[in-house]
Design a protein around this motif. Structure first.
Motif, PDB file in Angstrom:
ATOM      1  N   ARG A   1       0.573  -1.108   0.087  1.00 58.97           N
ATOM      2  CA  ARG A   1      -0.368  -0.286   0.183  1.00 58.97           C
ATOM      3  C   ARG A   1       1.162   1.137   0.028  1.00 58.97           C
ATOM      4  N   TYR A   2       2.213   1.138   0.656  1.00 59.27           N
ATOM      5  CA  TYR A   2       2.547   2.531   0.837  1.00 59.27           C
ATOM      6  C   TYR A   2       3.827   3.121  -0.060  1.00 59.27           C
ATOM      7  N   PHE A   3       4.141   1.471  -0.752  1.00 63.24           N
ATOM      8  CA  PHE A   3       5.201   1.469  -1.588  1.00 63.24           C
ATOM      9  C   PHE A   3       4.634   0.874  -3.246  1.00 63.24           C
ATOM     10  N   ASP A   4       4.126   2.045  -3.511  1.00 65.80           N
ATOM     11  CA  ASP A   4       3.204   1.897  -4.688  1.00 65.80           C
ATOM     12  C   ASP A   4       3.511   1.689  -6.033  1.00 65.80           C
ATOM     13  N   GLY A   5       4.682   2.654  -6.311  1.00 66.74           N
ATOM     14  CA  GLY A   5       5.345   3.492  -7.353  1.00 66.74           C
ATOM     15  C   GLY A   5       4.835   4.412  -7.804  1.00 66.74           C
ATOM     16  N   ALA A   6       4.217   5.817  -7.252  1.00 65.98           N
ATOM     17  CA  ALA A   6       3.538   6.671  -7.624  1.00 65.98           C
ATOM     18  C   ALA A   6       3.872   7.235  -6.759  1.00 65.98           C
ATOM     19  N   THR A   7       3.767   8.566  -8.089  1.00 66.73           N
ATOM     20  CA  THR A   7       4.068  10.290  -7.572  1.00 66.73           C
ATOM     21  C   THR A   7       3.232  10.524  -6.724  1.00 66.73           C
ATOM     22  N   ARG A   8       2.912  11.029  -5.325  1.00 74.54           N
ATOM     23  CA  ARG A   8       3.180  12.069  -4.644  1.00 74.54           C
ATOM     24  C   ARG A   8       2.735  14.154  -4.889  1.00 74.54           C
ATOM     25  N   SER A   9       1.931  13.304  -5.341  1.00 74.31           N
ATOM     26  CA  SER A   9       2.137  15.384  -6.055  1.00 74.31           C
ATOM     27  C   SER A   9       1.478  16.346  -4.985  1.00 74.31           C
ATOM     28  N   GLY A  10       2.414  17.683  -4.751  1.00 76.46           N
ATOM     29  CA  GLY A  10       2.087  18.433  -4.388  1.00 76.46           C
ATOM     30  C   GLY A  10       3.410  18.787  -3.436  1.00 76.46           C
ATOM     31  N   LEU A  11       4.120  17.912  -3.286  1.00 78.31           N
ATOM     32  CA  LEU A  11       5.579  17.899  -3.055  1.00 78.31           C
ATOM     33  C   LEU A  11       6.744  18.290  -3.626  1.00 78.31           C
ATOM     34  N   TYR A  12       7.884  19.191  -3.133  1.00 74.82           N
ATOM     35  CA  TYR A  12       8.804  19.371  -4.248  1.00 74.82           C
ATOM     36  C   TYR A  12      10.009  18.879  -4.727  1.00 74.82           C
ATOM     37  N   ASP A  13       9.671  18.884  -5.970  1.00 74.46           N
ATOM     38  CA  ASP A  13      10.813  17.711  -6.656  1.00 74.46           C
ATOM     39  C   ASP A  13      10.298  15.661  -6.325  1.00 74.46           C
ATOM     40  N   ALA A  14       9.150  15.558  -6.693  1.00 74.47           N
ATOM     41  CA  ALA A  14       8.343  15.111  -5.902  1.00 74.47           C
ATOM     42  C   ALA A  14       8.733  13.459  -7.572  1.00 74.47           C
TER      43      ALA A  14
END
Length: 442
Positions: free
Chosen positions: A172-185
Motif C-alpha cells: 500500500r505504501y510502496f506503490d510506484g506512484a508519485t505524491r502530488s504537492g511535494l517539491y521535486d516529487a
C-alpha cells in the motif's frame, strides 16, 4: 531497475550539520564596538510572537531531552520556556531575558527569508521537503524495514512471518506512484521491485539498506510517513517481532525553524547550523554587527540538510562544498586570488580543514566560497542547488564522513561539465589533484 529504484537520482553528529566559525563578510572574526559587540537588529524591529511553556503545550522536544532533533546542547539547560513567532521557535537557557528570545526570533525569521531567497525555494516548498516524522521515528521505520527477512535469504527474526511479496501494508505504501504537492516529487518505488533489488544485489543490512529506505520514505507525504510507522509497528507487534513502549507522539516532528540560544558560544564560534535550524550565541552573551549574514549562512546549512538528509540529519556534504555554498549564498567574502596554491578541495571534513588551513586561518572560509564558484563554473549555475537534490535521491550510497561521503562523491562524479578540455573525464579525485590548474581556468 536502476531507473526505477536508484537514479530518480552522532547522535549529536547526526543532528548538527556543521559548526561554523564566526567569520564575517570580510573574513575577520572580530565583532563590532567592543564589549558584547553590536547587533544589527534593533529592539523596535522585533517580530511578533508569544512566550509558551513546554509543559502546557506538550512541546516534547524540551520535555524529553534524550530526543535527537534539537540536540543536547539546545535542550539540556532549558527550563521549558520558549518563544514562538510565525515560523520560528526559540529555545533558550533558564534565566535568559525576554529580549534574548525576541531577538532570536527576529534573527531566525529574517535569516530564513534571506536563505530561502538565496537557494530559490518558497516557504511552502521548504516545508514539503522537511520530514513528517522525527529522527527517532524515521530510525524506527528503517530499522523495521531492514529487519525483515527478505524472501528468506537473510537471517531475520524467526517470529516475523511477513510475506515480502504479498504484504498489504508494504504494497500500500510502496506503490510506484508519485505524491502530488511535494517539491521535486519522485515516484515511490513498488515494493516488489525494492525487495527484488535488495535480494538480487545482496545488499548488506546497515547503512546501505537504510539509505535506500530513507530515499523512498522521504518521497511520501508527511502523513504517510507517520501512518507507515503506525501500520508497520502494528504488524510487527502482531508477529511478536517489535516492542517499544515509548509512544510515537513523544517524538513529534518540528515544522518551524528552531533557534537555539547559547550563553557559552564565543564571537569566533558564534553560530552553527542544525537539523532543525541553527544554534547561536544569545544576544546577552555576545553580539556581531554581521549577525544577519551569519544567521543566513547557518540557515543555508539547515536547508542543505533539509534537502539532502531530512530524516537522519547526517552530514551529506564535504566541508569545502557545504561551507562554500553557505559563504557564497549568504554574501560573505570569496577569495579572488587564483594562484594561492591552497588545496581547498582536499577539505572533506573537519580533520582535513586542520591539515590544509591549520587554526583560525583568515583565508579558509573565503577559499571555500571560491571552491563553490569553481563548482558552478565547471558544472553550471543550476547545479549549485540541483546537486543537493541529486544527493537527496541517491539511494545507492550512504551519507557521511564514516562512509567517505560516498553519496556526495558519486553524485559529483555523475555530473557533466558545461565545458572541458583535457579534464572531460575527470572525477572528484582528479579535480582535487588538479585544483590549482582548475582555478587558473575559472
Amino acid at each position: 531497475m536502476r531507473n526505477l529504484i536508484i537514479s530518480v537520482g552522532i547522535v549529536m553528529s547526526s543532528v548538527l550539520l556543521t559548526a561554523c566559525g564566526g567569520e564575517g563578510g570580510d573574513g575577520d572574526s572580530s565583532g563590532g564596538g567592543g564589549g558584547l559587540g553590536n547587533t544589527s537588529i534593533s529592539s523596535d524591529s522585533y517580530v511578533a510572537g508569544s512566550f509558551k511553556d513546554a509543559n502546557a503545550t506538550n512541546f516534547n522536544h524540551l520535555l524529553y531531552p534524550n530526543q535527537t532533533d534539537l540536540g543536547w546542547e539546545c535542550a539540556q539547560n532549558s527550563d521549558g520556556r520558549y518563544f514562538e513567532s510565525d515560523r520560528v521557535i526559540v529555545v533558550g537557557e533558564g534565566g535568559m531575558s525576554d529580549d534574548d528570545y525576541r531577538w532570536g526570533a527576529t534573527l531566525g525569521e529574517r535569516s530564513l527569508d534571506r536563505a530561502l531567497a538565496a537557494v530559490g525555494l518558497s516557504y511552502e516548498q521548504y516545508l514539503s521537503l522537511k520530514p513528517g516524522v522525527s529522527t527517532e521515528i524515521a530510525g524506527r521505520i528503517t530499522t523495521m524495514l531492514t529487519g525483515i527477512d527478505y524472501a528468506n535469504e537473510y537471517t531475520g527474526d524467526p517470529e516475523l512471518s511477513i510475506d515480502l511479496y504479498d504484504d498489504e501494508v508494504l504494497d500500500r505504501y510502496f506503490d510506484g506512484a508519485t505524491r502530488s504537492g511535494l517539491y521535486d516529487a519522485q515516484p515511490v518505488s513498488d515494493w516488489r521491485d525494492i525487495s527484488t533489488y535488495i535480494v538480487g544485489n545482496e545488499l548488506p543490512g546497515g547503512a546501505w539498506a537504510i539509505r535506500l529506505f530513507e530515499v523512498e520514505l522521504q518521497r511520501m507525504t508527511h502523513q504517510e510517513q507517520a501512518d507507515l510507522y503506525a501500520d508497520l509497528k502494528a504488524e510487527f507487534d502482531t508477529n511478536g517481532a517489535y516492542t517499544d513502549a515509548t509512544p510515537a507522539d513523544v517524538f513529534d516532528s518540528i515544522e518551524k525553524v528552531v533557534v537555539c540560544l547559547s550563553s557559552s558560544r564565543s564571537n569566533s564560534e558564534w553560530g552553527m547550523g542544525t537539523k532543525t535550524g541553527f544554534e547561536v550565541a544569545a544576544k546577552s552573551a555576545t553580539q556581531r554587527s554581521d549577525d544577519l549574514t551569519i544567521g543566513t549562512h547557518e540557515v543555508i546549512h539547515h536547508l542543505q540538510i533539509t534537502i539532502t538528509a531530512p530524516l537522519d540529519g547526517d552530514i551529506a556534504l564535504e566541508r569545502w562544498y557545504s561551507e562554500g555554498q553557505a559563504v557564497k549564498l549568504s554574501g560573505m567574502t570569496v577569495t579572488s586570488d587564483k594562484g594561492h596554491g591552497r588545496q581547498t578541495l582536499d577539505v572533506i571534513g573537519f580533520p582535513e580543514s586542520g591539515t590544509v588551513y591549520g587554526f583560525a586561518n583568515p583565508n579558509e572560509y573565503a577559499d571555500y566560497g571560491q571552491a563553490y564558484n569553481w563548482f558552478l563554473g565547471k558544472f553550471g549555475q543550476n547545479e549549485g542547488i540541483g546537486f543537493l537534490f541529486d544527493i537527496r535521491n541517491n539511494s545507492e550510497h550512504p551519507h557521511g564522513y564514516t562512509f567517505g561521503h560516498k553519496s556526495f562523491v558519486e553524485s559529483l562524479n555523475a555530473l557533466t561539465p558545461v565545458s572541458c578540455t583535457y579534464d572531460c573525464g575527470y572525477e572528484l579525485s582528479d579535480y582535487r589533484l588538479d585544483y590549482s590548474t582548475q582555478l587558473q581556468n575559472l
